[in-house]
Motif scaffolding. Structure first.
Motif, PDB file in Angstrom:
ATOM      1  N   MET A   1       2.828 -11.964   9.939  1.00 55.13           N
ATOM      2  CA  MET A   1       3.183 -11.389   8.643  1.00 55.13           C
ATOM      3  C   MET A   1       3.667  -9.857   8.858  1.00 55.13           C
ATOM      4  O   MET A   1       3.668  -9.337   9.774  1.00 55.13           O
ATOM      5  CB  MET A   1       1.903 -11.523   7.744  1.00 55.13           C
ATOM      6  N   ASP A   2       4.543  -9.809   7.699  1.00 54.62           N
ATOM      7  CA  ASP A   2       5.311  -8.451   7.803  1.00 54.62           C
ATOM      8  C   ASP A   2       4.250  -7.369   7.025  1.00 54.62           C
ATOM      9  O   ASP A   2       3.065  -7.928   6.575  1.00 54.62           O
ATOM     10  CB  ASP A   2       6.464  -8.422   6.897  1.00 54.62           C
ATOM     11  N   GLU A   3       4.538  -6.334   7.001  1.00 59.41           N
ATOM     12  CA  GLU A   3       3.600  -5.277   6.174  1.00 59.41           C
ATOM     13  C   GLU A   3       3.180  -5.300   4.920  1.00 59.41           C
ATOM     14  O   GLU A   3       2.127  -5.255   4.576  1.00 59.41           O
ATOM     15  CB  GLU A   3       4.109  -3.821   6.537  1.00 59.41           C
ATOM     16  N   ALA A   4       4.323  -5.835   4.040  1.00 61.30           N
ATOM     17  CA  ALA A   4       3.966  -6.159   2.821  1.00 61.30           C
ATOM     18  C   ALA A   4       3.030  -7.577   2.430  1.00 61.30           C
ATOM     19  O   ALA A   4       2.025  -7.483   1.583  1.00 61.30           O
ATOM     20  CB  ALA A   4       5.380  -6.521   2.178  1.00 61.30           C
ATOM     21  N   ALA A   5       3.123  -8.210   3.528  1.00 57.98           N
ATOM     22  CA  ALA A   5       2.181  -9.446   3.357  1.00 57.98           C
ATOM     23  C   ALA A   5       0.916  -9.207   3.857  1.00 57.98           C
ATOM     24  O   ALA A   5      -0.075  -9.671   3.341  1.00 57.98           O
ATOM     25  CB  ALA A   5       2.818 -10.619   4.286  1.00 57.98           C
ATOM     26  N   MET A   6       0.687  -8.133   4.963  1.00 57.39           N
ATOM     27  CA  MET A   6      -0.670  -7.694   5.073  1.00 57.39           C
ATOM     28  C   MET A   6      -1.339  -7.081   3.819  1.00 57.39           C
ATOM     29  O   MET A   6      -2.484  -7.196   3.866  1.00 57.39           O
ATOM     30  CB  MET A   6      -0.421  -6.646   6.322  1.00 57.39           C
ATOM     31  N   ALA A   7      -0.519  -6.400   3.083  1.00 52.06           N
ATOM     32  CA  ALA A   7      -1.106  -5.603   2.222  1.00 52.06           C
ATOM     33  C   ALA A   7      -1.586  -6.453   1.138  1.00 52.06           C
ATOM     34  O   ALA A   7      -2.619  -6.284   0.425  1.00 52.06           O
ATOM     35  CB  ALA A   7      -0.062  -4.503   1.581  1.00 52.06           C
ATOM     36  N   TRP A   8      -0.715  -7.651   0.815  1.00 50.19           N
ATOM     37  CA  TRP A   8      -0.900  -8.745  -0.192  1.00 50.19           C
ATOM     38  C   TRP A   8      -2.371  -9.303   0.242  1.00 50.19           C
ATOM     39  O   TRP A   8      -3.218  -9.512  -0.699  1.00 50.19           O
ATOM     40  CB  TRP A   8       0.193  -9.671  -0.178  1.00 50.19           C
ATOM     41  N   ALA A   9      -2.540  -9.718   1.598  1.00 56.15           N
ATOM     42  CA  ALA A   9      -3.710 -10.364   2.060  1.00 56.15           C
ATOM     43  C   ALA A   9      -4.871  -9.448   1.853  1.00 56.15           C
ATOM     44  O   ALA A   9      -5.923  -9.730   1.855  1.00 56.15           O
ATOM     45  CB  ALA A   9      -3.491 -10.845   3.583  1.00 56.15           C
ATOM     46  N   ASN A  10      -4.738  -8.309   2.305  1.00 51.12           N
ATOM     47  CA  ASN A  10      -5.804  -7.303   2.165  1.00 51.12           C
ATOM     48  C   ASN A  10      -6.220  -7.094   0.696  1.00 51.12           C
ATOM     49  O   ASN A  10      -7.470  -7.126   0.587  1.00 51.12           O
ATOM     50  CB  ASN A  10      -5.600  -5.891   2.605  1.00 51.12           C
ATOM     51  N   ALA A  11      -5.336  -7.183  -0.252  1.00 52.26           N
ATOM     52  CA  ALA A  11      -5.661  -7.402  -1.763  1.00 52.26           C
ATOM     53  C   ALA A  11      -6.380  -8.857  -2.264  1.00 52.26           C
ATOM     54  O   ALA A  11      -7.575  -8.543  -2.649  1.00 52.26           O
ATOM     55  CB  ALA A  11      -4.366  -6.844  -2.642  1.00 52.26           C
ATOM     56  N   TRP A  12      -6.052  -9.735  -1.394  1.00 51.95           N
ATOM     57  CA  TRP A  12      -6.814 -10.992  -1.599  1.00 51.95           C
ATOM     58  C   TRP A  12      -8.042 -10.975  -1.233  1.00 51.95           C
ATOM     59  O   TRP A  12      -8.908 -11.309  -2.089  1.00 51.95           O
ATOM     60  CB  TRP A  12      -5.895 -12.146  -1.160  1.00 51.95           C
ATOM     61  N   MET A  13      -8.436 -10.500  -0.029  1.00 59.89           N
ATOM     62  CA  MET A  13      -9.854 -10.594   0.522  1.00 59.89           C
ATOM     63  C   MET A  13     -10.595  -9.662   0.067  1.00 59.89           C
ATOM     64  O   MET A  13     -11.742  -9.714  -0.034  1.00 59.89           O
ATOM     65  CB  MET A  13      -9.368 -10.271   2.016  1.00 59.89           C
ATOM     66  N   GLY A  14     -10.029  -8.336  -0.473  1.00 57.75           N
ATOM     67  CA  GLY A  14     -10.782  -7.295  -1.288  1.00 57.75           C
ATOM     68  C   GLY A  14     -10.870  -7.666  -2.835  1.00 57.75           C
ATOM     69  O   GLY A  14     -11.686  -6.656  -3.436  1.00 57.75           O
ATOM     70  N   LYS A  15     -10.608  -8.825  -3.275  1.00 57.43           N
ATOM     71  CA  LYS A  15     -10.460  -9.172  -4.457  1.00 57.43           C
ATOM     72  C   LYS A  15     -10.038  -8.250  -5.352  1.00 57.43           C
ATOM     73  O   LYS A  15     -10.721  -7.940  -6.638  1.00 57.43           O
ATOM     74  CB  LYS A  15     -11.861  -9.766  -4.991  1.00 57.43           C
ATOM     75  N   GLN A  16      -8.815  -7.574  -4.871  1.00 57.00           N
ATOM     76  CA  GLN A  16      -8.016  -6.847  -5.722  1.00 57.00           C
ATOM     77  C   GLN A  16      -6.788  -7.108  -6.156  1.00 57.00           C
ATOM     78  O   GLN A  16      -6.201  -8.053  -5.598  1.00 57.00           O
ATOM     79  CB  GLN A  16      -7.747  -5.423  -4.765  1.00 57.00           C
ATOM     80  N   SER A  17      -6.070  -6.578  -7.230  1.00 52.86           N
ATOM     81  CA  SER A  17      -4.706  -6.874  -7.438  1.00 52.86           C
ATOM     82  C   SER A  17      -3.829  -6.561  -6.554  1.00 52.86           C
ATOM     83  O   SER A  17      -3.492  -5.506  -6.420  1.00 52.86           O
ATOM     84  CB  SER A  17      -4.442  -6.693  -8.998  1.00 52.86           C
ATOM     85  N   PRO A  18      -2.921  -7.542  -5.959  1.00 56.34           N
ATOM     86  CA  PRO A  18      -1.815  -7.024  -5.117  1.00 56.34           C
ATOM     87  C   PRO A  18      -0.824  -6.315  -5.757  1.00 56.34           C
ATOM     88  O   PRO A  18      -0.596  -6.747  -7.135  1.00 56.34           O
ATOM     89  CB  PRO A  18      -1.353  -8.309  -4.363  1.00 56.34           C
ATOM     90  N   THR A  19      -0.179  -5.542  -5.330  1.00 61.58           N
ATOM     91  CA  THR A  19       1.249  -4.769  -5.787  1.00 61.58           C
ATOM     92  C   THR A  19       2.279  -5.776  -6.444  1.00 61.58           C
ATOM     93  O   THR A  19       2.582  -6.589  -5.328  1.00 61.58           O
ATOM     94  CB  THR A  19       1.554  -3.701  -5.276  1.00 61.58           C
TER      95      THR A  19
END
Length: 188
Positions: free
Chosen positions: A90-108
């Motif tokens: 994954m690229d950096e934006a996908a990593m940020a999205w996945a981090n939001a998903w796993m943290g149950k936060q809203s992705p950007t």
């Protein structure tokens, strides 16, 4: 970065998939670093994988770097606890999205990311981002080899089928209507 690495180590190899017991086809760990690198590189096209950072889970739930990268992509090897091959890149934006998903936060919204899973994926709920096993309510699907577009605006996803029981041989929206909806694009 450390939080993203921990999230990746613990769960991203099983992103969009359930952890199911009883897989007999996969060899037991431990794997050599070269075997892990070889597995991770199967996730993306050769040109992408050749410049990607390669990471793998360590025995403490963290992440270790097996090889530094130069192109902004991070690849992980197959997760031996899930059925089917599921290395991902994954690229950096996908990593940020996945981090939001796993943290149950809203992705950007609008921070679009790309994930490759060219060796396939495992089975997953098409409706519940946190399902870990099939049930009558969570519309389990077999994903197969695919790429994923994550983080796009809802208008983007509205152009594609978002029904609970999709035809997985064509592009479709997984987890439609949730903050974690993403486009699944089969490649075979």
């Amino acid at each position: 970065m450390r939080r993203i690495q921990i999230v990746l180590a613990a769960t991203l190899a099983a992103a969009c998939v359930a952890v199911l017991a009883g897989e007999k086809d996969k060899p037991a760990a431990p794997f050599s670093d070269q075997q892990l690198i070889d597995s991770a590189m199967k996730a993306a096209p050769a040109k992408v994988a050749s410049g990607a950072k390669i990471v793998a889970a360590d025995d403490k739930g963290g992440m270790r770097i097996l090889r530094e990268g130069s192109n902004g992509f991070t690849c992980m090897p197959d997760n031996p606890t899930t059925p089917g091959p599921d290395p991902m890149c994954m690229d950096e934006a996908a990593m940020a999205w996945a981090n939001a998903w796993m943290g149950k936060q809203s992705p950007t919204v609008g921070k679009v990311g790309l994930m490759y899973m060219l060796e396939g994926g495992t089975d997953a709920s098409n409706t519940d981002p946190y399902a870990t096993a099939p049930s009558a309510e969570n519309h389990w699907v077999e994903t197969g080899p695919h790429v994923m577009i994550v983080g796009a605006a809802p208008e983007f996803y509205a152009m594609y089928p978002g029904n609970a029981d999709p035809d997985t041989s064509v592009p479709y929206v997984m987890w439609a209507g949730t903050p974690y909806q993403h486009l699944m694009i089969p490649v075979r």
